[in-house]
Design a protein around this motif. Sequence first.
Motif, PDB file in Angstrom:
ATOM      1  N   ASN A 107       7.831   5.389  -3.279  1.00  0.00           N
ATOM      2  CA  ASN A 107       7.998   5.431  -1.840  1.00  0.00           C
ATOM      3  C   ASN A 107       7.220   4.255  -1.241  1.00  0.00           C
ATOM      4  O   ASN A 107       6.960   3.264  -1.935  1.00  0.00           O
ATOM      5  N   ARG A 108       6.844   4.363   0.021  1.00  0.00           N
ATOM      6  CA  ARG A 108       6.060   3.321   0.672  1.00  0.00           C
ATOM      7  C   ARG A 108       4.734   3.883   1.166  1.00  0.00           C
ATOM      8  O   ARG A 108       4.203   3.459   2.185  1.00  0.00           O
ATOM      9  N   LEU A 109       4.220   4.854   0.445  1.00  0.00           N
ATOM     10  CA  LEU A 109       2.962   5.487   0.812  1.00  0.00           C
ATOM     11  C   LEU A 109       1.812   4.514   0.621  1.00  0.00           C
ATOM     12  O   LEU A 109       1.847   3.653  -0.270  1.00  0.00           O
ATOM     13  N   SER A 110       0.802   4.636   1.462  1.00  0.00           N
ATOM     14  CA  SER A 110      -0.301   3.674   1.409  1.00  0.00           C
ATOM     15  C   SER A 110      -1.618   4.375   1.714  1.00  0.00           C
ATOM     16  O   SER A 110      -1.670   5.585   1.946  1.00  0.00           O
ATOM     17  N   GLY A 111      -2.673   3.572   1.759  1.00  0.00           N
ATOM     18  CA  GLY A 111      -4.006   4.099   2.018  1.00  0.00           C
ATOM     19  C   GLY A 111      -4.722   4.466   0.736  1.00  0.00           C
ATOM     20  O   GLY A 111      -4.281   4.142  -0.369  1.00  0.00           O
ATOM     21  N   LYS A 112      -5.810   5.155   0.884  1.00  0.00           N
ATOM     22  CA  LYS A 112      -6.598   5.570  -0.272  1.00  0.00           C
ATOM     23  C   LYS A 112      -6.173   6.968  -0.717  1.00  0.00           C
ATOM     24  O   LYS A 112      -5.738   7.783   0.095  1.00  0.00           O
ATOM     25  N   ILE A 113      -6.308   7.202  -1.998  1.00  0.00           N
ATOM     26  CA  ILE A 113      -5.970   8.528  -2.535  1.00  0.00           C
ATOM     27  C   ILE A 113      -7.133   9.464  -2.241  1.00  0.00           C
ATOM     28  O   ILE A 113      -8.264   9.217  -2.673  1.00  0.00           O
ATOM     29  N   THR A 114      -6.841  10.548  -1.533  1.00  0.00           N
ATOM     30  CA  THR A 114      -7.895  11.485  -1.170  1.00  0.00           C
ATOM     31  C   THR A 114      -8.429  12.206  -2.404  1.00  0.00           C
ATOM     32  O   THR A 114      -7.651  12.630  -3.279  1.00  0.00           O
ATOM     33  N   PRO A 115      -9.744  12.347  -2.518  1.00  0.00           N
ATOM     34  CA  PRO A 115     -10.312  12.942  -3.746  1.00  0.00           C
ATOM     35  C   PRO A 115      -9.980  14.419  -3.929  1.00  0.00           C
ATOM     36  O   PRO A 115     -10.004  14.916  -5.049  1.00  0.00           O
TER      37      PRO A 115
END
Length: 1104
Positions: free
Chosen positions: A627-635
Motif C-alpha cells: 500500500n502507501r502506508l507511511s510513518g513509524k511502526i507503532t511498538p
Amino acid sequence: MTKRASYIYKGNILKYMSGIDLSCNRLTGEIPLEIGNLSEIHSLNLSHNNLTRNIPSTFSRLNKIESLDLSHNNLSGIIPIELMELYTLEVFDVSYNNLSGSIPSQKSQFATFDESSYMANPFLCGPPLLKDCNEPNSPSTTAPNALNDEEESGLIDKYVFQGPIAYFNQYFYLKIYKTNFQYHKFSTEINLEELDLSGNRLKNSDLTYIKGLSLKSLNIGANLLQGSIDIGVLNNLTMLKELDMNYNEIESLQYSHGGERQLKLINLEKLDLSYNFFNNTLLARLGGLSNLKSLNVGNNLIKGSINIIEELDVLINLEELVLDGSHLNNNILESIGVLNSLKALSLHDCGLTGTLPTQGWNDLRKLEVLDLSENALEGELPSCLANLSSLYHLDISGNQFIGNGASTALANLTLLRFVSLSRNLFEVPSFFMSFANHSHLEVLSSDQNKLVKEPTIQTWIPKFQIKVFRLSNCTTKEVHNEVPKFLYYQFDLRVIDLSYNNFGGNVPLWLLENNTRMGGFLMKGNSFINRDLQFPSHPNPYMFVVDLSDNKIQGQISTNICSIFPQLRRLNLSSNILEGNIPSCLGSLKSGYIGLYLDLSHNQLHGGIPEKLAKSDSLVFLRLSNNRLSGKITPTIFGLNSLNFLYLDGNNFDGRLPSIDITTVRLSPLIVMDLSNNNLSGKLPRWISNLSELAVLDLFNNQLEGSIPRDLCHIGGLKVLELSQNNFSGPIPSCSGAKSIKQIHLNRNRLSGTLGNAFFNCSSLVTLDVSENQLTGEIPNWVGTLSSLRVLLLKANYFTGEIPIELCELLSLSIIVLSQNNLSGPIPFCLSNLTLEPNDEKSSTEGYLKFRSASLEIDDYNELAEFEWSTSRGLYEIYVLLFIENPIVEKVDYTTKSSSYIYKGNILKYMSGIDLSCNRLTGEIPLEIGNMSEIHSLNLSHNNLTGHIPTMFSRLNKIESLDLSYNNLSGIIPIKLMELYALEVFNVSYNNLSGSIPSQKAQFATFDESSYMANPFLCGSPLLKDCNEPNSPPTIAPNASNDEEESGLMDKYVFQVTFFVSYVIVLLVIATILFINPYWRRAWFYFVEHCINTCRYFVEDNLL
C-alpha cells in the motif's frame, strides 16, 4: 462432584452453585442444542455415556461454566472453536471420544488444559497432543510405527487393570488408550460390552487375550496389527455387533488348520476394515455375516472386478457399503443391484470410467446416499438415475459429466437435500433448472464447471431455499458474467461462494439484504467495480467471513463495516483499488478466540496503522502489504496477545524499529514478521531474538545497519531468515548447529571476514545466499555437512583457493553460483555426482508456517444423516475455512541467458544451474560434466580454462544456456552439440577455437556473430569469414589433438605481462649503464638537452 473432586456446598456458596451430573449411565443420542441456553450453569458432567454426534457450538453461551466433562462417549466432529469464549472454564475433558480436527489454540483458559483433556481421540491433533495436524493421514496421536519407547506388547497394564477390577464390573464400556501394556488376560466375569483399544500398539498375538468376552463392540483400529489375522479368534466373539479394525496393516483373514473359512459373527452389524492391505480375497471371508448392515473396506488393495452376486449376495441386510479408493471396474455398478437393502453406497476415487450403466445400480430403490466422486465417469446422467427415489445425498463431483439444461433424472429426485456437481463439465446456471421443484434442497455445490450466459428473463422460479451455494472457478467465454438469477429468490443463504467467475457490475450486496443470516460472503477474483462500497444498513451478527479480494472495487473502506458485521472473523479486501485511511473501528471487532484475520494488501491505502488496530487483542493475521502506508511502526503491534502473522511489506514505513523492554512487555507470538521493502533504518533490536515462535523473518530491502544479532539463527522454530539488501556489516554470526533453519538470505550487505564455522552442521538448510558481500578466505570444507542444501549462492565476494570437493557430497544441490570471486585450480570432476533433479523443498515455504484452520459451520444445518457425519461426507461444502494464503515465496536471483532473473515458485522447483564464471579456474573442462543431463544453465566464462569443448556436452539434454566465453579453449566446436534442442544461449567468444562453425540448423540457426567472435581461426556462418577462402583453417586444425601443441594467437594476458616485464628490464639496463659510465651519462644528458632546445626553437619559430 465437580472439577474432578467432591465438595460440600453450604451457605452462600450453595446459594449460587448450579450444576447437572448425568455421568455413568447409558444415555444415548445427541446432546441437545438447547443445553447451550443454560447460561447460569457452573458444572455439567455427561461423561461415561453413549452420546453421539457433535459437541454443540451453542455451549459457547455457558458463560459461567467452570467444569465441562464430556469424556467417555462416542462424540464426533470437531471441538467448536467458540468454546474458547468460556473464560471461567477450569476443567474441560473430552477424552475417549471420536473427535477429529485440530484442538483450539492454546490461549486463555485452553492454555491450562493438558493432554489428558483430549487423549484417546485418534483423529484429534495439535497441542498439547504430540500429533501434528500437518501429518498426512495419521490416525492416532503417535503414528503406529513411530515408537518413542521400547516396543511393548500385550493389552493392559496389570496395575491399571487389576486395581479397579471391581469397578469395571459395574460398567459396560471400557476405553484404554496409549497405556504401558503388559500381558494380562481379561476375566470372562467382566460384564464388558464395549471395548475400545484403538491407537495403541497391539500385535496379532494380543488378540487371544480378548477371547470369551461378551463384547458387543470392539475397536482395535490404529494399532500394529499386520499380515494375517486368525478368523477363529474373531469368531469367538459371538455377541459382537460392531468391529473396527481400520488403520492397521492387515493383509488377510486366514483360518487355522481345520478351522473355519469365514467370519461367522451372526450378530455383527457394523464392520470397518478400511485403510489396511486387504485384497479381493477378503470378500470371500465375509459370507457368514448375514446380519451385517454396514461394511467399510475402502482404501485397501481391492481392485478389478467384484462379483457381487457370488461374493456378497448373502449380505441381504447390508445398508451401508464403502469401497473408496479400490480401483474397480464398472461392473460393480451393474451387479450392485442385488444388495437391494442398501441405503448408502460410496465409490469415491475407485477409478470408474466411461458412462454410467443403465442397469443394476438403479435398482437400489432404498438408496439415500450415493457418492461417485473423483472418478472418470463421463457423458450425460442417465434417466434411470430417477429410479433412486429415496436419494437425498448425491455427490458426483470430480468427474467429466456433461449437461446443458434441465436433467430429467435429477428433476425427479425431489428429496435431494445435498448435491455436489463440482469439477465436471455441466453448463451452469442453466443446469440448475433440474432442481426447480426440489423444496428440500439445502446444499448445492457446483465449483469448476462451465459458466454460460443465462436468458435475459428468468424462466424458472425455485421452490428451494438453499443454505449453501458454491459456484467458484468456473470456465467461461464471456467478458463479464452475471450472477445466477435464481439467487434473487433465496432468503436463507448462510454461505455463498461465487469466487473466480469474472462476474461484472456491482458487488451483489442485495444478497446480504435478502439473507439476513448470511455467515460467509465469498466474491473473490471477479470484476466487480463498485465505487465507495456501502454495506446494508441493518446489522448482521452472523457474518463470519467477507472476501471481496482481487476485484476492481474503488473508493474508501466503508466506516460502518464494523457495526454492520460485529462478529466478523475474516475480512479480505486485498488486490482492489481502495484508497484513504484504514478504518480505526477494525481494531474494535471482537472476534472471540477465533481471532481476526484481516487482509487489506495490494491497494492504495495511505496514512499509518490506526492506534486502535495496533492495540487489538483479536488480531491473529494482519496483512497490509503493498500500500502507501507511511510513518513509524507503532511498538504496541509487537505486543498483541494473539498476533501470529504480520505483513507490512511494500510500504513507506521509515525510522528505526521500536525498542521494547521485554521485562515489562510480553511480545506477540509472531510466526511470520515481514517488514521488507520499506525505508526502515538503524540497528536490528535485540528483542527480535526473543520471538520464540518466529518461523519467518523478512527484512529484505531496507536501510538497516550494524551487526546481525548473534542469537538470531537460534530462535527455536526459525525457518526463513531474509536480511538481504541492507547495510549490515561485520562478521556473519554463527548459526552453527541450527537444526530448524531452512532459508538464509544475507546477500547485498557489507558483511566481511571469513565464513568460519557460521553454518557448520546446519543439516536442515536448503538455501544459503551470502552473495555480494565482502567475505574473504576459502570456502570451508564443512559445506559438506549441509546435507539438505539445494541452493548455494556465494558470488561477488573475495573467496580464494580451490572449489572444495565436499560440494560433491551434497547430492541434492541443484543451483551453485560461485562467480565473481578469486577461486583457482581445476573444476572438480565429481560435480557430475549432483543429480540436479527438480525439488519442491527449494521453492516452497509450505510446512514452515502453522496456519490455524478455524472454520465456519452452518449454525443449524443438521440434515446430514449418521452415515454422512461418520464418513465426513459433504462437510467441505458446509464449512468456510479462515485460512488466508501464505504470501511468503522463496526466490533466488540467478544469472543465465546473459541476464539476471528472479526464480520463484514452480519455476525455481525445476531450475538447475552452475555458474563458476569470473574466477581464475584452470585446466580442462571435466568430461564428466556431460553427464549432468538435468542441468539447465552452465556458465564457465571468464576463466583460464584450456583444452577442448567436451563432445559429451551433447548429453546435456535440458540445457538452455551454455557460456564458455573468455577462456583459452582450442580445437573445434563439436558437431554433436547440434543435438541440444533446448539450447537458447550459446557463447564461445574470445577463445582460440578453430575450424568451421556447425551448420545453421535447429537451435544453431538462432545464434548470431556475437556467439563466436574473437576466435581468429573460426570460420563459417554467421561469421563473415568463409571457410573456402585461401589460407582459411581446415575444419580440423593441423597438429590439433588433445595432447599436442595448440594453434592460435598468444593469450592476451600472457602478452601484457611479458611486455611489461620486458619494458621494465630495458629501463633498468639503461639506468645501470648511465650510473656506471660517466662518459655515457654526460652524453645522455647532452642528448636530452639538445632535443629539448630543438623542440623549443621549433615551437617559437613556427607556432608563436
